[in-house]
Design an enzyme around this catalytic site. Sequence first.
Site, PDB file in Angstrom:
ATOM      1  N   ASN A 166       0.843  -1.201   0.000  1.00 32.45           N
ATOM      2  CA  ASN A 166       0.000   0.000   0.000  1.00 32.45           C
ATOM      3  C   ASN A 166       0.879   1.252   0.000  1.00 32.45           C
ATOM      4  OD1 ASN A 166      -2.318   1.558   0.114  1.00 32.45           O
ATOM      5  ND2 ASN A 166      -3.172   0.475   1.877  1.00 32.45           N
ATOM      6  N   PHE A 167       0.235   2.393  -0.197  1.00 32.18           N
ATOM      7  CA  PHE A 167       0.873   3.718  -0.111  1.00 32.18           C
ATOM      8  C   PHE A 167       2.039   3.888  -1.094  1.00 32.18           C
ATOM      9  CE2 PHE A 167      -0.741   2.815   4.275  1.00 32.18           C
ATOM     10  CZ  PHE A 167      -1.835   3.655   4.203  1.00 32.18           C
ATOM     11  N   THR A 202      -4.472  -3.622  -4.064  1.00 34.41           N
ATOM     12  CA  THR A 202      -5.604  -3.133  -4.857  1.00 34.41           C
ATOM     13  C   THR A 202      -5.169  -1.870  -5.584  1.00 34.41           C
ATOM     14  OG1 THR A 202      -6.402  -1.969  -2.889  1.00 34.41           O
ATOM     15  CG2 THR A 202      -7.494  -4.036  -3.438  1.00 34.41           C
TER      16      THR A 202
HETATM   17  S1  MYA Z   1      -2.235   1.761  -5.168  1.00 30.75           S
HETATM   18  C1  MYA Z   1      -1.955   3.473  -4.956  1.00 30.75           C
HETATM   19  C2  MYA Z   1      -1.042   4.004  -6.001  1.00 30.75           C
HETATM   20  N1  MYA Z   1      -0.670   5.387  -5.738  1.00 30.75           N
HETATM   21  C3  MYA Z   1      -1.215   6.449  -6.355  1.00 30.75           C
HETATM   22  O1  MYA Z   1      -2.078   6.338  -7.198  1.00 30.75           O
HETATM   23  C4  MYA Z   1      -0.687   7.800  -5.884  1.00 30.75           C
HETATM   24  C5  MYA Z   1      -0.559   8.791  -6.996  1.00 30.75           C
HETATM   25  N2  MYA Z   1       0.250   8.237  -8.092  1.00 30.75           N
HETATM   26  C6  MYA Z   1       1.567   8.020  -8.039  1.00 30.75           C
HETATM   27  O2  MYA Z   1       2.240   8.287  -7.040  1.00 30.75           O
HETATM   28  C7  MYA Z   1       2.220   7.416  -9.269  1.00 30.75           C
HETATM   29  O3  MYA Z   1       1.414   7.672 -10.394  1.00 30.75           O
HETATM   30  C8  MYA Z   1       2.455   5.883  -9.149  1.00 30.75           C
HETATM   31  C9  MYA Z   1       3.011   5.334 -10.479  1.00 30.75           C
HETATM   32  C10 MYA Z   1       3.476   5.612  -8.042  1.00 30.75           C
HETATM   33  C11 MYA Z   1       1.167   5.130  -8.853  1.00 30.75           C
HETATM   34  N3  MYA Z   1       0.380  -0.234  -9.034  1.00 30.75           N
HETATM   35  O4  MYA Z   1       7.105   5.124 -12.414  1.00 30.75           O
HETATM   36  P1  MYA Z   1       6.214   4.946 -13.588  1.00 30.75           P
HETATM   37  C12 MYA Z   1       2.947   0.672 -13.392  1.00 30.75           C
HETATM   38  C13 MYA Z   1       1.185  -1.060  -9.756  1.00 30.75           C
HETATM   39  O5  MYA Z   1       6.664   5.580 -14.841  1.00 30.75           O
HETATM   40  P2  MYA Z   1       4.306   6.695 -12.315  1.00 30.75           P
HETATM   41  C14 MYA Z   1      -1.013   1.012  -4.179  1.00 30.75           C
HETATM   42  O6  MYA Z   1      -0.376   1.649  -3.386  1.00 30.75           O
HETATM   43  C15 MYA Z   1       2.514   1.022 -14.802  1.00 30.75           C
HETATM   44  O7  MYA Z   1       1.529   0.114 -15.272  1.00 30.75           O
HETATM   45  N4  MYA Z   1       1.787  -0.677 -10.905  1.00 30.75           N
HETATM   46  O8  MYA Z   1       4.728   5.441 -13.233  1.00 30.75           O
HETATM   47  C16 MYA Z   1      -0.761  -0.481  -4.394  1.00 30.75           C
HETATM   48  C17 MYA Z   1       3.830   0.905 -15.529  1.00 30.75           C
HETATM   49  O9  MYA Z   1       4.182  -0.458 -15.711  1.00 30.75           O
HETATM   50  P3  MYA Z   1       3.929  -1.188 -17.154  1.00 30.75           P
HETATM   51  C18 MYA Z   1       1.581   0.580 -11.314  1.00 30.75           C
HETATM   52  O10 MYA Z   1       2.962   7.131 -12.758  1.00 30.75           O
HETATM   53  C19 MYA Z   1       0.505  -0.631  -5.188  1.00 30.75           C
HETATM   54  C20 MYA Z   1       4.828   1.475 -14.548  1.00 30.75           C
HETATM   55  O11 MYA Z   1       4.218   1.297 -13.240  1.00 30.75           O
HETATM   56  C21 MYA Z   1       0.775   1.470 -10.606  1.00 30.75           C
HETATM   57  O12 MYA Z   1       5.372   7.692 -12.261  1.00 30.75           O
HETATM   58  C22 MYA Z   1       0.786  -2.052  -5.592  1.00 30.75           C
HETATM   59  C23 MYA Z   1       5.072   2.942 -14.762  1.00 30.75           C
HETATM   60  O13 MYA Z   1       5.981   3.388 -13.808  1.00 30.75           O
HETATM   61  C24 MYA Z   1       0.146   1.013  -9.442  1.00 30.75           C
HETATM   62  N5  MYA Z   1      -0.653   1.804  -8.704  1.00 30.75           N
HETATM   63  O14 MYA Z   1       4.140   6.067 -10.856  1.00 30.75           O
HETATM   64  C25 MYA Z   1       2.113  -2.186  -6.305  1.00 30.75           C
HETATM   65  N6  MYA Z   1       0.761   2.644 -11.270  1.00 30.75           N
HETATM   66  O15 MYA Z   1       4.932  -0.608 -18.102  1.00 30.75           O
HETATM   67  C26 MYA Z   1       2.373  -3.591  -6.791  1.00 30.75           C
HETATM   68  C27 MYA Z   1       1.544   2.489 -12.354  1.00 30.75           C
HETATM   69  O16 MYA Z   1       4.108  -2.640 -16.933  1.00 30.75           O
HETATM   70  C28 MYA Z   1       2.861  -4.500  -5.696  1.00 30.75           C
HETATM   71  N7  MYA Z   1       2.038   1.247 -12.391  1.00 30.75           N
HETATM   72  O17 MYA Z   1       2.526  -0.828 -17.565  1.00 30.75           O
HETATM   73  C29 MYA Z   1       3.268  -5.850  -6.220  1.00 30.75           C
HETATM   74  C30 MYA Z   1       3.713  -6.815  -5.108  1.00 30.75           C
HETATM   75  C31 MYA Z   1       5.102  -6.476  -4.592  1.00 30.75           C
HETATM   76  C32 MYA Z   1       5.521  -7.264  -3.353  1.00 30.75           C
HETATM   77  C33 MYA Z   1       5.678  -8.728  -3.596  1.00 30.75           C
HETATM   78  C34 MYA Z   1       6.145  -9.469  -2.325  1.00 30.75           C
HETATM   79  C35 MYA Z   1       6.093 -10.928  -2.504  1.00 30.75           C
END
Ligand code: MYA
Length: 445
Positions: A166-167, A202
């Site tokens: 999250n976050f 999520t």
């Molecule tokens: S969901 C809340 C997300 N936060 C926000 O919406 C806050 C406002 N937005 C932002 O801070 C940025 O726009 C974020 C993206 C950080 C969201 N989950 O760096 P980039 C993919 C997963 O150029 P930015 C929450 O916290 C996107 O499809 N992937 O993008 C749960 C693309 O990949 P691809 C995401 O817009 C998070 C790539 O990132 C998300 O500057 C769960 C682009 O990167 C998203 N929300 O930054 C995370 N947004 O090319 C996954 C974009 O493939 C956890 N992308 O399409 C997975 C499990 C990890 C742990 C495993 C342990 C075993």
Amino acid sequence: MADNTPKAIEELLKRLTAGEPLDEQQQKQMKDYKFWKTQPVPSLDEKIESEGPIDSSKTPDDIPDTPLPLISEFEWSTIDITANSELEELYQLLYEHYVEDKDSTFRFKYSHDFFKWALKPPGWKKVWHAGVRVKATGKLVAFISAVPVTLKLNKSGKLIPSVEINFLCIHKKLRAKRLAPVLIKEITRRVNKDDIWQALYTVGAVLPSPIATCRYTHRPLNWSKLYDVGFSHLPPKQTKASMVARYSLANVTKTEGLRLMREEDVDQVLELLNEYQKRFDIVQVFTKEEAAHWFLGGESAANGQSPVIKTYVVEQGGKITDFFSYYLLPFTVLNDVNHDELGIAYLYYYATDSYKKEESVYKKRLQQLIGDALVTAKQFNVDVFNCLTSQDNPYFIKDLKFGSGDGYLNYYLFNYKVWPLHGGIDPTTKEVEDYKTSGVGVVLL
Ligand code: MYA
């Protein structure tokens, strides 16, 4: 490029949830997920043939001991949220840069107390609060977190030791620079080092590949304010007065024996929840300590009642028969001269032993309980009460005048395949299906 217009996403979701094959254009979309196509997640067009981990070949010794490299201007920084100054830095980052609605009218407003509750459950680890700072100034510009959770798939009885992610947040000026994949890979590394290989998260956006999709629904408590800030609209043929009247609520609760939960209730609440949660396909399994934390508020309740989580039980002759809980997470109202905050409650976990009775009795009881949740929420300055179409929420959504919103929430599991789950909405029309239970029993913040 992926076609990410709302219409294209809707079409994609429709096909996915209906199990239909994707056309050529949509298959190309999968190729466009440059990061996600490299991760152990099912691809968008994949037909699930069995449940289980995707990659189970690694051990913690296979995982590097050092963090992923960052470009030279930035450095990793584990955020110590037990230090007030660092908690404040996290607060500021999310206050200014976290999730907004599509018109940039509202932004989630987390608080110090919310973080103490959400980020410090039993078993929490400092190293799972990963930040990125600008080397030259020390400014915190990105963050991602994990907290431990045990998931259970009720159909197979499988337990999955996991984390919830999250976050995830990146400063607005650093967006679209592929930093998110670095944060995700780094939190994966840190979690894998602890021998945990699955995660639940999520996201509003469609990524490869949702295990379920739920819809947000909203129950106005203070319609006039919601109208003033542009959250609610005046439907045709209605007046403001008729809308206020439509959403008026009693001042007192109906259920006899309803009171705030106390520490000594934890055993009974947990037993009730464990039984009740068998209704759903995917659930969170709580230890006693976890139940106490999540329902009573942990450190956020240090001065008595937690300001973020509210849990009520129904006690009859010493026996707890029902409980419900909701958390408070306001919106900052951006650019409004009269209002700067909107009070919002989110339905969290609940359970009732009336599910053992005939369905109409059970539904009526749920309606009464959640109706009482709405009444109690008014004293915490809640302007709108939100719930998803998960759990058995579709059983009371319409009767309690929750209206369907335009937001959807997609649920994902990292490195694990499950059969697609019912999210409480019709996959084609997206309307709430009020005649059957959803498969989603787990609630994320
Ligand atoms: S969901 C809340 C997300 N936060 C926000 O919406 C806050 C406002 N937005 C932002 O801070 C940025 O726009 C974020 C993206 C950080 C969201 N989950 O760096 P980039 C993919 C997963 O150029 P930015 C929450 O916290 C996107 O499809 N992937 O993008 C749960 C693309 O990949 P691809 C995401 O817009 C998070 C790539 O990132 C998300 O500057 C769960 C682009 O990167 C998203 N929300 O930054 C995370 N947004 O090319 C996954 C974009 O493939 C956890 N992308 O399409 C997975 C499990 C990890 C742990 C495993 C342990 C075993």
